[in-house]
Design an enzyme around this catalytic site. Structure first.
Site, short mmCIF file in Angstrom:
data_model
loop_
_atom_site.label_atom_id
_atom_site.label_comp_id
_atom_site.label_asym_id
_atom_site.label_seq_id
_atom_site.Cartn_x
_atom_site.Cartn_y
_atom_site.Cartn_z
N ASP A 49 0.83 -1.20 0.00
CA ASP A 49 0.00 0.00 0.00
C ASP A 49 0.87 1.25 0.00
OD1 ASP A 49 -2.51 1.58 0.50
OD2 ASP A 49 -1.49 1.98 2.38
N GLU A 121 -2.11 -5.45 -3.59
CA GLU A 121 -1.17 -4.65 -2.79
C GLU A 121 -0.10 -5.55 -2.16
OE1 GLU A 121 -3.38 -0.62 -1.34
OE2 GLU A 121 -3.75 -2.41 -0.13
#
Length: 231
Positions: A49, A121
């Site tokens: 992320d 992610e």
């Protein structure tokens, strides 16, 4: 689960440490049911992320040299949110590689946006750990090439944050969304309003503006930019 080596071909990156990629596609539901020595992809998701956000931010900075911070933030929020990540994950057929528990498998978890977004992610985080910044940057820009092109054409810019947030939350079954006025200051001709966004009875983000509507939009924007990829 399909041969995970096919996923390497799709993202155009070959792992030196194959365990990292397997970790990236291991959902927490699988760990709860099968345990063993595996770990879920949650830590890799956290790392991915951060790098995903930074890489997209740098690319937008280059693409829009004359735009101000607010514009860049709005476009980035649209690109790094769950919906964008899930769309890219589907284009990679990422769902077929994810290790899930039986419960998640039966309930359609393999195509659930949140699971797909988190897994992508995690893959980004795994590429960074395996190869470093330049390889992960190349993977992100390749996987999100279409989305970045759309951003150049203005297709991803959010103008009504309240509506965008409401639609997103309602899609997740959340309907208890309130904007509460918490402060009002200044003379009548130049007031400043502060509002608190409350979701399911829990205070989330705050907004400030010269009107209540403007303050509410700011609170919704802050919620989207902070939470979009984890709703």
């Amino acid at each position: 689960m399909d041969d995970i080596r096919q996923l390497e071909k799709k993202i155009r990156y070959e792992f030196r440490d194959k365990d990292l990629l397997e970790n990236a596609v291991t959902h927490s539901s699988y760990i709860k049911e099968y345990a063993g020595n595996r770990k879920s992809n949650e830590r890799l998701e956290f790392l991915g992320d951060a790098f995903f956000d930074a890489i997209i931010g740098e690319e937008l900075y280059k693409i829009f040299p004359r735009q101000e911070e607010g514009f860049l933030s709005r476009v980035r929020a649209s690109l790094v949110c769950e919906k964008s990540l899930a769309k890219a994950a589907r284009q990679l057929d990422l769902g077929q590689y994810i290790l899930l528990g039986n419960g998640e498998e039966k309930s359609g978890g393999r195509d659930r946006e949140s699971i797909l977004a988190d897994a992508l992610e995690a893959v980004i985080g795994a590429v960074y750990l395996d190869g470093g910044f330049e390889p992960v940057k190349a993977v992100v820009l390749d996987v999100f090439r279409e989305a970045i092109e759309d951003a150049k054409e203005g297709k991803f810019i959010i103008t009504d944050y309240k509506t965008a947030l409401q639609e997103k939350l309602q899609h997740e079954g959340i309907t208890d969304i309130k904007y509460m006025l918490i402060d009002e200051s200044g003379p009548d001709h130049d007031k400043t309003f502060k509002v608190q966004l409350v979701v399911n009875g829990r205070p989330e983000t705050k907004g400030e503006g010269k009107s209540k509507k403007q303050a509410e939009q700011q609170a919704a924007q802050a919620m989207i930019e902070r939470k979009c990829n984890v709703f």
